[in-house]
Motif scaffolding. Sequence first.
Motif, PDB file in Angstrom:
ATOM      1  N   PRO A 271      33.362  42.263  25.824  1.00 40.81           N
ATOM      2  CA  PRO A 271      33.294  42.920  27.142  1.00 40.81           C
ATOM      3  C   PRO A 271      32.455  42.087  28.108  1.00 40.81           C
ATOM      4  O   PRO A 271      31.291  42.397  28.387  1.00 40.81           O
ATOM      5  N   THR A 272      33.036  40.985  28.620  1.00 39.70           N
ATOM      6  CA  THR A 272      32.276  40.017  29.429  1.00 39.70           C
ATOM      7  C   THR A 272      32.363  40.287  30.922  1.00 39.70           C
ATOM      8  O   THR A 272      31.754  39.562  31.713  1.00 39.70           O
ATOM      9  N   TYR A 273      33.132  41.342  31.338  1.00 42.24           N
ATOM     10  CA  TYR A 273      33.176  41.658  32.760  1.00 42.24           C
ATOM     11  C   TYR A 273      32.119  42.712  33.079  1.00 42.24           C
ATOM     12  O   TYR A 273      32.116  43.800  32.492  1.00 42.24           O
ATOM     13  N   PHE A 274      31.229  42.384  34.022  1.00 46.15           N
ATOM     14  CA  PHE A 274      30.149  43.291  34.408  1.00 46.15           C
ATOM     15  C   PHE A 274      30.404  43.846  35.800  1.00 46.15           C
ATOM     16  O   PHE A 274      30.886  43.130  36.686  1.00 46.15           O
ATOM     17  N   CYS A 275      30.087  45.095  35.997  1.00 45.56           N
ATOM     18  CA  CYS A 275      30.263  45.731  37.299  1.00 45.56           C
ATOM     19  C   CYS A 275      29.485  44.961  38.366  1.00 45.56           C
ATOM     20  O   CYS A 275      28.359  44.512  38.126  1.00 45.56           O
ATOM     21  N   GLY A 276      30.095  44.818  39.522  1.00 47.36           N
ATOM     22  CA  GLY A 276      29.485  44.063  40.614  1.00 47.36           C
ATOM     23  C   GLY A 276      30.025  42.655  40.737  1.00 47.36           C
ATOM     24  O   GLY A 276      29.836  41.990  41.754  1.00 47.36           O
ATOM     25  N   GLN A 277      30.712  42.168  39.703  1.00 50.24           N
ATOM     26  CA  GLN A 277      31.339  40.851  39.756  1.00 50.24           C
ATOM     27  C   GLN A 277      32.802  40.992  40.189  1.00 50.24           C
ATOM     28  O   GLN A 277      33.332  42.098  40.297  1.00 50.24           O
ATOM     29  N   THR A 278      33.423  39.843  40.432  1.00 45.72           N
ATOM     30  CA  THR A 278      34.862  39.804  40.712  1.00 45.72           C
ATOM     31  C   THR A 278      35.566  39.180  39.519  1.00 45.72           C
ATOM     32  O   THR A 278      35.206  38.075  39.091  1.00 45.72           O
ATOM     33  N   LEU A 279      36.533  39.880  38.984  1.00 40.39           N
ATOM     34  CA  LEU A 279      37.349  39.370  37.877  1.00 40.39           C
ATOM     35  C   LEU A 279      38.676  38.906  38.450  1.00 40.39           C
ATOM     36  O   LEU A 279      39.346  39.657  39.173  1.00 40.39           O
ATOM     37  N   THR A 280      39.065  37.664  38.151  1.00 36.76           N
ATOM     38  CA  THR A 280      40.265  37.078  38.752  1.00 36.76           C
ATOM     39  C   THR A 280      41.274  36.689  37.675  1.00 36.76           C
ATOM     40  O   THR A 280      40.915  36.020  36.696  1.00 36.76           O
ATOM     41  N   PHE A 281      42.507  37.111  37.871  1.00 34.84           N
ATOM     42  CA  PHE A 281      43.639  36.669  37.042  1.00 34.84           C
ATOM     43  C   PHE A 281      44.555  35.831  37.940  1.00 34.84           C
ATOM     44  O   PHE A 281      44.926  36.278  39.033  1.00 34.84           O
ATOM     45  N   THR A 343      42.776  40.230  41.719  1.00 36.52           N
ATOM     46  CA  THR A 343      41.334  40.359  41.501  1.00 36.52           C
ATOM     47  C   THR A 343      40.955  41.828  41.316  1.00 36.52           C
ATOM     48  O   THR A 343      41.549  42.720  41.930  1.00 36.52           O
ATOM     49  N   PHE A 344      39.957  42.049  40.455  1.00 36.68           N
ATOM     50  CA  PHE A 344      39.392  43.375  40.210  1.00 36.68           C
ATOM     51  C   PHE A 344      37.912  43.340  40.571  1.00 36.68           C
ATOM     52  O   PHE A 344      37.168  42.484  40.071  1.00 36.68           O
ATOM     53  N   ASP A 345      37.502  44.252  41.451  1.00 39.16           N
ATOM     54  CA  ASP A 345      36.089  44.447  41.770  1.00 39.16           C
ATOM     55  C   ASP A 345      35.729  45.884  41.410  1.00 39.16           C
ATOM     56  O   ASP A 345      36.327  46.831  41.934  1.00 39.16           O
ATOM     57  N   PHE A 362      31.729  59.821  34.427  1.00 37.25           N
ATOM     58  CA  PHE A 362      31.180  58.677  35.145  1.00 37.25           C
ATOM     59  C   PHE A 362      32.251  58.103  36.061  1.00 37.25           C
ATOM     60  O   PHE A 362      33.409  57.954  35.672  1.00 37.25           O
ATOM     61  N   LYS A 363      31.817  57.780  37.285  1.00 41.24           N
ATOM     62  CA  LYS A 363      32.774  57.332  38.300  1.00 41.24           C
ATOM     63  C   LYS A 363      32.506  55.874  38.674  1.00 41.24           C
ATOM     64  O   LYS A 363      31.373  55.501  38.957  1.00 41.24           O
ATOM     65  N   LEU A 364      33.571  55.080  38.673  1.00 39.57           N
ATOM     66  CA  LEU A 364      33.519  53.680  39.117  1.00 39.57           C
ATOM     67  C   LEU A 364      34.491  53.519  40.287  1.00 39.57           C
ATOM     68  O   LEU A 364      35.579  54.093  40.279  1.00 39.57           O
ATOM     69  N   ARG A 365      34.058  52.746  41.270  1.00 36.43           N
ATOM     70  CA  ARG A 365      34.969  52.459  42.392  1.00 36.43           C
ATOM     71  C   ARG A 365      35.629  51.101  42.141  1.00 36.43           C
ATOM     72  O   ARG A 365      34.948  50.092  41.945  1.00 36.43           O
ATOM     73  N   VAL A 366      36.960  51.112  42.141  1.00 37.61           N
ATOM     74  CA  VAL A 366      37.723  49.909  41.777  1.00 37.61           C
ATOM     75  C   VAL A 366      38.522  49.437  42.987  1.00 37.61           C
ATOM     76  O   VAL A 366      39.178  50.234  43.662  1.00 37.61           O
ATOM     77  N   THR A 367      38.453  48.123  43.260  1.00 37.29           N
ATOM     78  CA  THR A 367      39.292  47.487  44.290  1.00 37.29           C
ATOM     79  C   THR A 367      40.169  46.447  43.600  1.00 37.29           C
ATOM     80  O   THR A 367      39.656  45.527  42.951  1.00 37.29           O
ATOM     81  N   ARG A 373      46.883  42.019  49.846  1.00 37.05           N
ATOM     82  CA  ARG A 373      46.898  43.482  49.937  1.00 37.05           C
ATOM     83  C   ARG A 373      45.899  44.011  48.920  1.00 37.05           C
ATOM     84  O   ARG A 373      45.622  43.365  47.897  1.00 37.05           O
ATOM     85  N   GLU A 374      45.328  45.190  49.184  1.00 35.73           N
ATOM     86  CA  GLU A 374      44.394  45.755  48.219  1.00 35.73           C
ATOM     87  C   GLU A 374      44.504  47.278  48.190  1.00 35.73           C
ATOM     88  O   GLU A 374      44.947  47.908  49.160  1.00 35.73           O
ATOM     89  N   VAL A 375      44.130  47.839  47.042  1.00 37.64           N
ATOM     90  CA  VAL A 375      44.029  49.291  46.888  1.00 37.64           C
ATOM     91  C   VAL A 375      42.625  49.600  46.377  1.00 37.64           C
ATOM     92  O   VAL A 375      42.051  48.830  45.598  1.00 37.64           O
ATOM     93  N   VAL A 376      42.071  50.713  46.818  1.00 34.86           N
ATOM     94  CA  VAL A 376      40.737  51.144  46.398  1.00 34.86           C
ATOM     95  C   VAL A 376      40.843  52.570  45.863  1.00 34.86           C
ATOM     96  O   VAL A 376      41.498  53.422  46.478  1.00 34.86           O
ATOM     97  N   PHE A 377      40.214  52.819  44.727  1.00 36.70           N
ATOM     98  CA  PHE A 377      40.288  54.161  44.139  1.00 36.70           C
ATOM     99  C   PHE A 377      39.079  54.385  43.242  1.00 36.70           C
ATOM    100  O   PHE A 377      38.364  53.432  42.881  1.00 36.70           O
ATOM    101  N   ASP A 378      38.837  55.636  42.893  1.00 39.41           N
ATOM    102  CA  ASP A 378      37.765  55.985  41.957  1.00 39.41           C
ATOM    103  C   ASP A 378      38.351  56.138  40.559  1.00 39.41           C
ATOM    104  O   ASP A 378      39.440  56.692  40.374  1.00 39.41           O
ATOM    105  N   TRP A 379      37.611  55.610  39.593  1.00 37.60           N
ATOM    106  CA  TRP A 379      38.060  55.619  38.190  1.00 37.60           C
ATOM    107  C   TRP A 379      37.030  56.415  37.384  1.00 37.60           C
ATOM    108  O   TRP A 379      35.857  56.082  37.355  1.00 37.60           O
TER     109      TRP A 379
END
Length: 404
Positions: A271-281, A343-345, A362-367, A373-379
């Motif tokens: 689990p190397t992706y930490f909240c607050g970073q940008t993950l790019t595919f 990208t996932f933020d 627990f709620k995370l905000r995902v972009t 184009r982008e979508v933003v939602f709560d997870w």
Amino acid sequence: ISFFLIKESASQTRDVLKQHFNDLKGTLAKLLDERLVTLLQEVDTIEQETIKPLDDCQKLIEHGVNTAEDLVQEGELAIRGGIGEQNEKLWSFTKKASHIQLDSLPEVPLLVDVPCLSAQLDDSILNIVKDHIFKHGTVASRPPVQIEELIEKPGGIIVRWCKVDDDFTAQDYRLQFRKCTSNHFEDVYVGSETEFIVLHIDPNVDYQFRVCARGDGRQEWSPWSVPQIGHSTLVPHEWTAGFEGYSLSSRRNIALRNDAESSGVLYSSAPTYFCGQTLTFRVETVGQPDRRDSIGVCAEKQNGYDSLQRDQAVCISTNGAVFVNGKEMTNQLPAVTSGSTVTFDVEAVTLGSTNNNEGGNFKLRVTISSNNREVVFDWLLDQSCGSLYFGCSFFYPGWKVLVF
């Protein structure tokens, strides 16, 4: 640092100038020597070609004079001899005299036709060369482009640069890097962009970066920027090795869906992706799309699923559909194509219990961004999650995905 930079760059510039002009002097001397040899050979050729007929003429005249002298002597001897001997010698003399043509001479060229060699040397070449030499080379107090920012990424560093000379119009940029322990810089990017991510970066290792530019319509590159040192403290993202159906690159940051008959989700090794970073595919190549394809993040590895379109995961399908905890959202992104970047933020919104009936504490905000184009939602998740796994699933071969 500034003092050292000025002294070091001045010293290097002196060395470059001295070396260049020494090389130039050697080359010019060699070219002048070669030209001199060519002209001297021309003189030799003309001399040999024009002297030969005159030399032949001289030899012919000398031969005729010698023959005439011999004949005169023979005639004098014939007159002095006795009657019988005299008649025989006179007869021999008369026979020889009738066969020799003492009045014939070879054609001698007119004086105006005889070559007279000279050298034409135009002294104006000195002025031409002098003008070129006085304009040759310049000394710049600063390069026209400098590195502006180094941003660490897992297994990589984003390098951004900018122009610092407003009068310079850049056509291309050239980025190089090296480990600080290495003596050799290598090219990693040439193009018109002002940003590039350098991958294959080992964590906690210092690297040097430098950039130069090529002016519009020019062939030569500008001086290099001041080298900047950067490093990444972030652990590189890696796919799980040994999973049937996917072939990995040597650094395990690229996954290729191969021809094996296999379904299931390929997860990250940790689990190397930490909240607050940008993950790019970045999708390098594409295969046949399927509505069950998925690229995304999840709270934990769950085997037995053939897609990330499930609970405790968010993902995008290759057709652009977005899924949160297995439910398709109404907002959709463009379909994924070759070269697409997704990208996932993720940011934590609530840490603790929430008063809702949506099944999560627990709620995370995902972009999610794709193709501008982008979508933003709560997870909503069942438990707090500071770090996440990422994963992908493709049902047909040919898909290749780089993660950073």
